[in-house]
Enzyme design. Structure first.
Site, PDB file in Angstrom:
ATOM      1  N   HIS A   1      12.487  -6.580  13.315  1.00 36.04           N
ATOM      2  CA  HIS A   1      12.368  -7.260  14.760  1.00 36.04           C
ATOM      3  C   HIS A   1      13.269  -8.407  15.103  1.00 36.04           C
ATOM      4  O   HIS A   1      13.813  -8.595  16.328  1.00 36.04           O
ATOM      5  CB  HIS A   1      10.982  -7.590  14.948  1.00 36.04           C
TER       6      HIS A   1
ATOM      7  N   CYS B   1      18.270  -9.560  10.064  1.00 33.63           N
ATOM      8  CA  CYS B   1      16.913 -10.037  10.051  1.00 33.63           C
ATOM      9  C   CYS B   1      16.898 -11.451  10.775  1.00 33.63           C
ATOM     10  O   CYS B   1      18.327 -11.596  11.291  1.00 33.63           O
ATOM     11  CB  CYS B   1      16.072 -10.043   8.737  1.00 33.63           C
ATOM     12  N   GLY B   2      16.058 -12.162  11.092  1.00 36.56           N
ATOM     13  CA  GLY B   2      16.105 -13.254  11.713  1.00 36.56           C
ATOM     14  C   GLY B   2      17.141 -14.303  11.120  1.00 36.56           C
ATOM     15  O   GLY B   2      18.186 -14.869  11.805  1.00 36.56           O
TER      16      GLY B   2
ATOM     17  N   GLY C   1      18.804 -13.416   7.944  1.00 34.71           N
ATOM     18  CA  GLY C   1      19.813 -12.801   7.021  1.00 34.71           C
ATOM     19  C   GLY C   1      19.164 -13.217   5.497  1.00 34.71           C
ATOM     20  O   GLY C   1      19.719 -12.318   4.774  1.00 34.71           O
TER      21      GLY C   1
ATOM     22  N   GLY D   1      16.040 -13.114   4.036  1.00 33.44           N
ATOM     23  CA  GLY D   1      15.272 -11.796   3.455  1.00 33.44           C
ATOM     24  C   GLY D   1      15.927 -10.602   3.324  1.00 33.44           C
ATOM     25  O   GLY D   1      15.658  -9.887   2.246  1.00 33.44           O
TER      26      GLY D   1
ATOM     27  N   HIS E   1      37.005  -9.456  -3.774  1.00 32.70           N
ATOM     28  CA  HIS E   1      36.858  -9.880  -4.993  1.00 32.70           C
ATOM     29  C   HIS E   1      35.434  -9.277  -5.594  1.00 32.70           C
ATOM     30  O   HIS E   1      35.559  -9.208  -6.806  1.00 32.70           O
ATOM     31  CB  HIS E   1      36.635 -11.484  -4.839  1.00 32.70           C
TER      32      HIS E   1
HETATM   33  C1  RB5 Z   1      10.787 -12.042  10.925  1.00 32.61           C
HETATM   34  O1  RB5 Z   1      10.328 -12.938  11.913  1.00 32.61           O
HETATM   35  C2  RB5 Z   1      11.797 -13.004  10.088  1.00 32.61           C
HETATM   36  O2  RB5 Z   1      11.007 -13.929   9.013  1.00 32.61           O
HETATM   37  C3  RB5 Z   1      12.903 -12.058   9.141  1.00 32.61           C
HETATM   38  O3  RB5 Z   1      13.205 -11.420  10.043  1.00 32.61           O
HETATM   39  C4  RB5 Z   1      13.838 -12.894   8.414  1.00 32.61           C
HETATM   40  O4  RB5 Z   1      14.320 -13.902   8.985  1.00 32.61           O
HETATM   41  C5  RB5 Z   1      13.560 -13.020   6.994  1.00 32.61           C
HETATM   42  O5  RB5 Z   1      14.363 -13.451   6.200  1.00 32.61           O
END
Ligand code: RB5
Length: 150
Positions: free
Chosen positions: A9, A66-67, A69, A71, A99
């Site tokens: 999301h 992701c929010g 990047g 995770g 590289h």
């Molecule tokens: C989701 O809310 C957020 O935690 C996820 O997208 C990301 O940022 C995790 O690294």
């Protein structure tokens, strides 16, 4: 190339924009979700799907959002054969391929804007691994670490 793309999301909106830009560059998109916005979805599920598409040979490279990047990159690098990194500068997005043979670009949709994301994707997709002996040697050492830990 076939490009697997996935986002939770936090990256959902930017994913649609990036997928369209990647198509305009002449690549084929392998959509690994999310297919619709779900505030409760989890980034590891999309990292797994993008990594699996590359492992199966359904895609040559991947883009994960992701929010932050962070995770997405942590999850993707757990997968065999996946070399993912979070890059918010074009030098790293290009050199990571040249590289280090990076095959998944991770982006933080809450950190960067659309225009920079597009530049990063262009740098990533236009780069090729440099088969120079020292880059191969280093890549082999990385692969050895992966082997020892799987
Ligand atoms: C989701 O809310 C957020 O935690 C996820 O997208 C990301 O940022 C995790 O690294």
């Amino acid at each position: 190339m076939k490009i697997a793309i996935g986002a939770d999301h936090g990256g959902f909106v930017l994913k649609q924009i990036i997928a369209n830009e990647v198509r305009k560059l002449g690549h084929t998109i392998v959509d690994c979700g999310a297919k619709k916005y779900n505030a409760k979805d989890d980034y590891p599920d999309f990292a797994r799907a993008v990594g699996a598409a590359i492992q199966r040979g359904d895609a040559q490279r991947g883009i994960l959002l992701c929010g932050s990047g962070v995770g997405a990159s942590i999850a993707a690098t757990k997968m065999r054969g996946i070399r993912a990194a979070l890059c918010h500068d074009t030098y790293s997005a290009r050199q990571g391929v040249e590289h280090d043979d990076m095959n998944v670009l991770c982006l933080g949709a809450r950190v960067i804007g659309d225009a920079l994301a597009y530049e990063l994707v262009r740098a990533f997709l236009s780069a090729q691994f440099d088969a120079n002996e020292r880059y191969r040697r280093r890549l082999n050492k990385v692969l050895q670490i992966e082997k020892e830990n799987s």
